[in-house]
Design an enzyme around this catalytic site. Sequence first.
Site, PDB file in Angstrom:
ATOM      1  N   SER A  78     168.106 109.468  26.918  1.00 45.75           N
ATOM      2  CA  SER A  78     166.758 109.108  27.327  1.00 45.75           C
ATOM      3  C   SER A  78     166.096 108.270  26.228  1.00 45.75           C
ATOM      4  CB  SER A  78     165.953 110.376  27.643  1.00 45.75           C
ATOM      5  OG  SER A  78     164.765 110.046  28.339  1.00 45.75           O
TER       6      SER A  78
ATOM      7  N   LYS B 264     142.018 109.313  37.818  1.00 46.63           N
ATOM      8  CA  LYS B 264     141.881 109.700  36.415  1.00 46.63           C
ATOM      9  C   LYS B 264     142.755 110.912  36.143  1.00 46.63           C
ATOM     10  CE  LYS B 264     140.264 109.781  32.251  1.00 46.63           C
ATOM     11  NZ  LYS B 264     140.677 108.736  31.295  1.00 46.63           N
TER      12      LYS B 264
END
Length: 338
Positions: A168, A220
């Site tokens: 990763s 948000k």
Amino acid sequence: MEFLYEYGLFFAKAITIVVSIAAVVIIILASAVKQKADKGELKLTNVSEDLKTLKHDLKHELLTKKQFKAYEKSLKAEEKAQKKQEETKTPRVFVIDFKGSIDASEVASLREEISAILAIAESDDEVIVNVESGGGMVHGYGLAASQLDRIRSANIPLTICVDKVAASGGYMMACVANKIYAAPFAIVGSIGVVAQIPNFNRLLKKHDIDYEQHTAGDFKRTLTLFGENTDEGREKFQQELEETHVLFKAFIAKYRPELDIAKVATGEHWYGQQAIDLGLVDALSTSDDVVMKLAQDKTVIKVHYQLKKKLADKIAHSAALCINAVFNRVAEKNQPLN
């Protein structure tokens, strides 16, 4: 004896409380007094000289006196020949170790190490970075990879060695290199994005606990710990993951264009030998073998930047050790303190 035991236990508890209070007070005072100290210390280790010393010591132990005398004679001849070639500069190999955590906080030392190398490195020098990380936060490993890109941008050959794992974010760093070595069973790949979060909303409702969250902007917050998640929020969260994955794949393709991105960017990981077949790495080798081979005709220098711990951190660590020692002493065979 029972009285002594009770007294010892009481004494231990009293000491523990006093030490704990003292540690808290000292930490508060240390935090209030802002001492300006050096950020850290740069350490250079001549690996080539260490290997020569090791070889010399082993020869001394294993060879007969006659054989060792002949070895030292040949060694002196080599040193004499080297002195004649002093005008010819020996290429250098700078070695860095990067063992990354989830947040890639080690990038603070990495940036200092790279800055130091770039300040003195020349075109015929080389940099080796031993990467060990299973990945973590995107922005942290993105910065770490960008630090490595500074080396390539300076046209200095960059080699990455993977002895255990570069997955990763770890592979995001590794792919920047001109050449990647991996041990046969090193874990490589995992070119994917994952995020998970628990949700306690039903538990709160069960106990009649209200939770409010106010935002300005539709997204948000997408998924939350305590609020009630919506399908729209889940869809947006998944969209953000997909966008991050697209950026990740584009970054890999930039540095290793020969890769079949569709085949390797599935989130799977592979071992070293499999990774060669897929083009994720270039050769099988441990970092030790790579360094020892280079040390035969180049000067290998290990670069390490050690961050200095803050006074409060040192005090807290010492206090924790003291408290732990007291508890261990009391618990040991249920014996009172002397």
